[in-house]
Design a protein around this motif. Structure first.
Motif, PDB file in Angstrom:
ATOM      1  N   HIS A  55      36.792  38.662  30.176  1.00 29.53           N
ATOM      2  CA  HIS A  55      36.923  38.803  31.626  1.00 29.53           C
ATOM      3  C   HIS A  55      38.284  39.351  32.039  1.00 29.53           C
ATOM      4  O   HIS A  55      38.392  40.050  33.023  1.00 29.53           O
ATOM      5  CB  HIS A  55      36.721  37.457  32.320  1.00 29.53           C
ATOM      6  N   GLY A  56      39.312  38.975  31.318  1.00 34.16           N
ATOM      7  CA  GLY A  56      40.669  39.340  31.730  1.00 34.16           C
ATOM      8  C   GLY A  56      41.039  40.758  31.376  1.00 34.16           C
ATOM      9  O   GLY A  56      41.312  41.575  32.265  1.00 34.16           O
ATOM     10  N   ILE A  57      41.037  41.051  30.094  1.00 34.75           N
ATOM     11  CA  ILE A  57      41.469  42.369  29.629  1.00 34.75           C
ATOM     12  C   ILE A  57      40.446  43.452  30.040  1.00 34.75           C
ATOM     13  O   ILE A  57      39.246  43.271  29.858  1.00 34.75           O
ATOM     14  CB  ILE A  57      41.633  42.358  28.089  1.00 34.75           C
ATOM     15  N   SER A 104      29.934  30.940  37.567  1.00 33.53           N
ATOM     16  CA  SER A 104      30.265  32.048  36.688  1.00 33.53           C
ATOM     17  C   SER A 104      30.588  33.255  37.533  1.00 33.53           C
ATOM     18  O   SER A 104      29.899  33.558  38.499  1.00 33.53           O
ATOM     19  CB  SER A 104      29.106  32.361  35.744  1.00 33.53           C
ATOM     20  N   THR A 105      31.681  33.942  37.182  1.00 33.98           N
ATOM     21  CA  THR A 105      32.061  35.101  37.984  1.00 33.98           C
ATOM     22  C   THR A 105      31.234  36.321  37.635  1.00 33.98           C
ATOM     23  O   THR A 105      31.255  37.302  38.343  1.00 33.98           O
ATOM     24  CB  THR A 105      33.541  35.453  37.773  1.00 33.98           C
ATOM     25  N   ARG A 106      30.535  36.239  36.554  1.00 35.14           N
ATOM     26  CA  ARG A 106      29.712  37.376  36.172  1.00 35.14           C
ATOM     27  C   ARG A 106      28.335  37.238  36.797  1.00 35.14           C
ATOM     28  O   ARG A 106      27.796  36.140  36.872  1.00 35.14           O
ATOM     29  CB  ARG A 106      29.562  37.421  34.654  1.00 35.14           C
ATOM     30  N   ALA A 107      27.804  38.364  37.211  1.00 33.96           N
ATOM     31  CA  ALA A 107      26.475  38.329  37.822  1.00 33.96           C
ATOM     32  C   ALA A 107      25.464  37.789  36.817  1.00 33.96           C
ATOM     33  O   ALA A 107      24.649  36.937  37.116  1.00 33.96           O
ATOM     34  CB  ALA A 107      26.079  39.727  38.287  1.00 33.96           C
ATOM     35  N   GLU A 108      25.552  38.288  35.604  1.00 31.05           N
ATOM     36  CA  GLU A 108      24.641  37.770  34.586  1.00 31.05           C
ATOM     37  C   GLU A 108      25.493  37.232  33.451  1.00 31.05           C
ATOM     38  O   GLU A 108      26.591  37.735  33.198  1.00 31.05           O
ATOM     39  CB  GLU A 108      23.677  38.864  34.093  1.00 31.05           C
ATOM     40  N   ALA A 109      25.015  36.202  32.840  1.00 32.02           N
ATOM     41  CA  ALA A 109      25.789  35.620  31.745  1.00 32.02           C
ATOM     42  C   ALA A 109      25.839  36.621  30.606  1.00 32.02           C
ATOM     43  O   ALA A 109      24.812  37.042  30.088  1.00 32.02           O
ATOM     44  CB  ALA A 109      25.139  34.327  31.285  1.00 32.02           C
ATOM     45  N   ASP A 110      27.010  37.071  30.250  1.00 27.96           N
ATOM     46  CA  ASP A 110      27.078  37.982  29.111  1.00 27.96           C
ATOM     47  C   ASP A 110      27.131  37.168  27.824  1.00 27.96           C
ATOM     48  O   ASP A 110      27.186  35.947  27.837  1.00 27.96           O
ATOM     49  CB  ASP A 110      28.264  38.942  29.227  1.00 27.96           C
TER      50      ASP A 110
END
Lengths: 723, 153
Positions: free
Chosen positions: A460-462, A537-543
């Protein structure tokens, strides 16, 4: 999994398994480190030999040990990796990125298998991993690196009559196992070096274990002397367990003949039926005690050699292979200890503390009833010396529990590399403060949370390399993992120079999910609250990465549970930093386990100066106060049961925990003192149950909450009550 | 709520002194059999004690006590419903809980003015499920007011 050695000799096996897990862990550390280093050799014609050698040895040991405890899947996997490593070592194949991935995958699989064994869970399937490894090994040159099958004749035994009659395999458990081609080639290579091959059987026994002679010890003895080709557990005819090693060595027979008292028996290895391999069992059970078979095999090689035109003829002692020298050259300066043993040691120290307290009590009684004699003073002097010594002992044992955090950090290297690859990121991880010491238990609990933070930082960061370059940043992202001691705390930081967190967007999502209300912008603490909310979760879909993580909620709750705190700094475009502050020792404290009013409580030992036994008749009542005379002064009695509204018991005597000092000293009256235990302090956070006199909660192994007393709070509460 | 236009929301129904109550399932973290609860001295009377939940120490509120009903001994049907609201995790001890039903938002009426008793304070509304009335709990109110109650000393 076959249950070859299940049940038979549980205590041995259990102990051995503990060692097995510990040793596997060590090899896995080496392997992880080695694989990382290996990465720089991808697509290079030649890989660093010493690195390969180290990796090879680690896999080889893992294989051997897994074979011994019957973890076949790990054995097979490690074996397959070993085969591929052999190709690499001989330069017959170059290391491709895909190959390295396969090795990494196989290592993960090994970890999973071992973990599954350890926790008695079903093992993962290895078919796919095996297939990939096999494909790797096959992708090498068509001629296998192990052409030994044929050139290994039976040079030795064909002539000389075997000194030991080969018997059929003792039980189905150790069913006939023919040597694998690798084992054969290893064997023939050793024989070619002029070494002698031996079957060695070790039968563990409690008496031996007490002397430190266990299967691992024997195994390392053998490894120092030569090369271990195979190690297998065996069920003896009596139903006991033994371990059978096939090994080659140039050492004179007398060396291991001397081990007869260590439960070791041996015989010369020879191929019983060179042709009928199907019937080729392990010619073991009839091995005679070491002393008996001592003369014959020694002469064997020389007798045998004339027939076979082979260099193997050289007398074993003449050729000193370099290997035995180099393996001996590593002295063991580190002792592996199971945490449970440390715990029981700690418990014993605790009992010692209590015994000394009783001694002191007896001495005091004596002083109260008789005139003080020189003998009494001598005793008292010993008592005081013991107090100091026990305190030092306790501290020493506590210090044993501290381990450098470096090993945990190195695992992160592995994870970063992995996640970066999966996500198409380029990342370097820099470590600092690896030598920072922290309680072993705390490190173990922090592993998964750290892993999660590091993975998050990568995924998520890089940013992707292109995105970074566009933003004027170096294409390669940086993650720093730092540890440092600050006073009584250990501070761990995970920092990345990635995109940072978009607090506006996260706030929006949190509002949509009903986690927060209002329009105020999130500050750092608020942001942390949101990302640590369960299910957020900040992602729309769980990666893939976040999907297998434990979640920020667990990161935070683990930190809190260990008595620490978690904070966040983030800035869009510049990166994020999580700071974990953990108490160095506070989370684990020694506590007296006491009961009062039918309930169990824990009183941190550092707050207790003394424990004395008091009879009700010794209590003086003065208005609303109860007092006892102690050491020339009066001590107010705080009855825990009364303070807590619990039923008060009528007893012959009760115990006073003396806390505080000088005028603030009070004796907290409890029914019984059950003993001293190390407890993990957990905070009581909810306002509904945050009550005076209670500092936290713990559990003693049965899942029930035991409240931890707060000595100062109790004294305060008591003063308010009697006022 | 993930979808603001949803017309119905799942609820967990539970029984307390013969009456059905509902709590939105989004605030329910889990449900447990009631095992050992450690009493906390000097805590409010409706707080039965504390239990461990995933390493966290959480209070267990006896809802019967909270609503002024007579206490009842635990049995096999007694449940601890763990709810998370206002940043806190708290367990509710209820007589039984087993139903998980969607309740359409239209059927939830505000609680009538005249409703008497303590539980009136803790209601977010009343829903009609067929013939049955279900009292919808205001979870934050249930766990919140405890803070205002001074510790009896």
């Amino acid at each position: 999994m076959d249950n070859a050695i299940g049940g038979a000799e549980e205590p041995f096996l259990a102990e051995f398994l503990d060692d097995y897990f510990a040793e596997c862990e060590e090899h896995l550390v080496t392997i992880r480190r080695g694989l990382l280093a290996l990465e720089s050799f991808v697509d290079k014609p030649r890989v660093d030999q010493s690195l390969l050698e180290e990796l090879f040895r680690a896999f080889h040991s893992l294989k051997g040990m897994s074979g011994m405890v019957g973890v076949r899947s790990a054995e097979q996997l490690a074996h397959q990796v070993e085969s591929y490593m052999r190709l690499l070592r001989t330069g017959k194949t170059a290391l491709s990125a895909a190959a390295l991935d396969t090795l990494v995958e196989a290592t993960k699989l090994l970890e999973q298998i071992i973990a599954a064994r350890r926790h008695n869970k079903p093992e993962p399937a290895i078919a796919e991993g095996m297939a990939r490894l096999t494909a790797l090994a096959d992708a090498g040159p068509p001629a296998p690196a192990v052409p030994a099958l044929t050139d290994f004749g039976p040079p030795v035994p064909a002539v000389s009559a075997p000194p030991v009659t080969p018997l059929p395999a003792p039980t189905p458990a150790s069913a006939p196992i023919a040597l694998t081609p690798e084992e054969r080639s290893q064997l023939s290579a050793a024989l070619a070096r002029g070494e002698q091959a031996w079957w060695v059987e070790f039968t563990p026994a409690p008496a031996l274990a007490q002397r430190g002679v266990n299967v691992n010890e024997i195994r390392s003895r053998l490894q120092r002397l030569g090369e271990l080709i195979r190690a297998t557990p065996n069920i003896t005819l009596q139903g006991g367990i033994s371990f059978i090693f096939l090994f080659t060595s140039a050492a004179p027979e007398a060396t291991f003949a001397a081990w007869a008292n260590d439960g070791v028996r041996y015989s010369a290895y020879h191929e019983a039926e060179p042709v009928g391999t199907a019937a080729h069992g392990m010619p073991m059970p009839a091995i005679e005690p070491a002393v008996v078979s001592s003369e014959k095999p020694a002469s064997e090689p020389t007798v045998a050699s004339p027939t076979a035109a082979e260099p193997a003829a050289a007398p074993p002692t003449a050729v000193k292979p370099a290997r035995s020298a180099e393996t001996i050259a590593q002295p063991a300066i580190v002792v592996r200890v199971d945490l449970a043993r440390l715990d029981s040691l700690m418990q014993m120290v605790g009992e010692l503390v209590i015994s000394r307290a009783r001694l002191e009590d007896a001495l005091r009684r004596m002083a109260a009833t008789t005139t003080l004699t020189p003998q009494w003073h001598a005793l008292q002097e010993i008592n005081l010396a013991m107090e100091r010594q026990i305190r030092d002992l306790r501290e020493g044992v506590m210090r044993l529990r501290l381990v450098p955090i470096g090993e945990a950090f190195e695992r992160m290297q592995f994870a970063v590399r992995d996640v970066a690859r999966e996500n198409g990121k380029s990342v370097t991880l820099t470590l600092s403060g690896q030598t920072t010491e922290i309680d072993k238990y705390v490190v173990e609990r922090m592993l998964d949370p750290l892993l999660h933070l590091v993975r998050n930082a990568v995924s998520h960061g890089i940013e992707a390399p292109a995105e970074r370059t566009a933003a004027g940043k170096p294409a390669q992202g940086r993650i720093a993992l730092r540890a440092a001691t600050a006073g009584d705390a250990v501070i761990i930081e995970v920092e990345d120079d990635g995109r940072g967190m978009d607090s506006a967007r996260i706030g929006q999502q949190a509002r949509a999910a009903g986690l927060i209300s209002g329009d105020a912008e999130l500050d750092m603490a608020g942001l942390l609250d949101v990302i640590c909310a369960p299910g957020f979760s900040t992602r729309a879909e769980a990666d893939l990465t976040s999907g297998r993580g434990i979640g920020m909620a667990v990161v935070r709750s683990t930190v809190l549970e260990l008595g620490g705190s978690l904070s966040l700094w983030t800035e869009p475009g510049r990166g994020s930093r999580f700071t974990i502050e953990l108490p160095l020792t506070l989370a684990i404290v020694d506590a007296l386990i006491v009961s009062a009013g039918g309930q169990t409580f824990a009183m941190p030992q550092p707050s207790v100066r003394e424990v004395i036994e008091v009879k009700p008749s010794e209590v003086t009542v003065l208005e609303r106060n109860e007092l006892v005379a102690h050491r020339g002064s009066v001590l107010p009695v705080v009855r825990l049961a009364r303070l807590f509204g619990l039923p008060e018991e009528d007893a012959q005597s009760f115990n006073l925990l003396i806390v505080g000092s000088g005028l603030n000293a009070v004796g907290i009256a409890v029914g019984r003192v059950h003993g001293l235990r190390e407890i993990v302090v957990r905070a009581i956070a909810d306002p509904l149950v945050r009550v005076p006199g209670i500092a936290g909660a713990t559990e003693l192994g049965d899942g029930q909450v035991v409240l931890i007393l707060d000595a100062a709070g109790l004294a305060r509460l008591h003063r308010e009550r009697i006022r | 709520m993930p979808d603001p236009v949803a017309r119905s929301e799942p609820y967990i129904l539970f029984e307390l002194a013969g009456t059905s109550y509902g709590i939105p399932s989004r605030v329910v973290q889990q449900m447990e059999m009631v095992e050992h609860i450690t009493p906390v001295p000097n805590a409010p009377p409706f707080v039965e004690g504390v239990v461990f939940l995933r390493g966290q120490v959480i209070p267990a509120i006896n809802l019967r006590e909270r609503f002024g009903f007579p206490k009842a001994p635990y049995n096999l049907r007694t449940r601890l419903i763990v709810v998370r609201a206002a940043g806190r995790t708290v367990g509710f001890i209820v007589d039984s809980a087993r139903e998980f039903v969607p309740i359409s938002t239209e059927t939830i009426q505000p609680p009538p003015e005249g409703i008497a008793g303590l539980s009136g304070h803790y209601l977010a509304g009343i829903a009609t499920l067929g013939q049955r009335l279900v009292l919808i709990l205001d979870v934050e109110a249930v766990i919140g007011q405890g803070e205002a109650i001074p510790t009896p000393i």
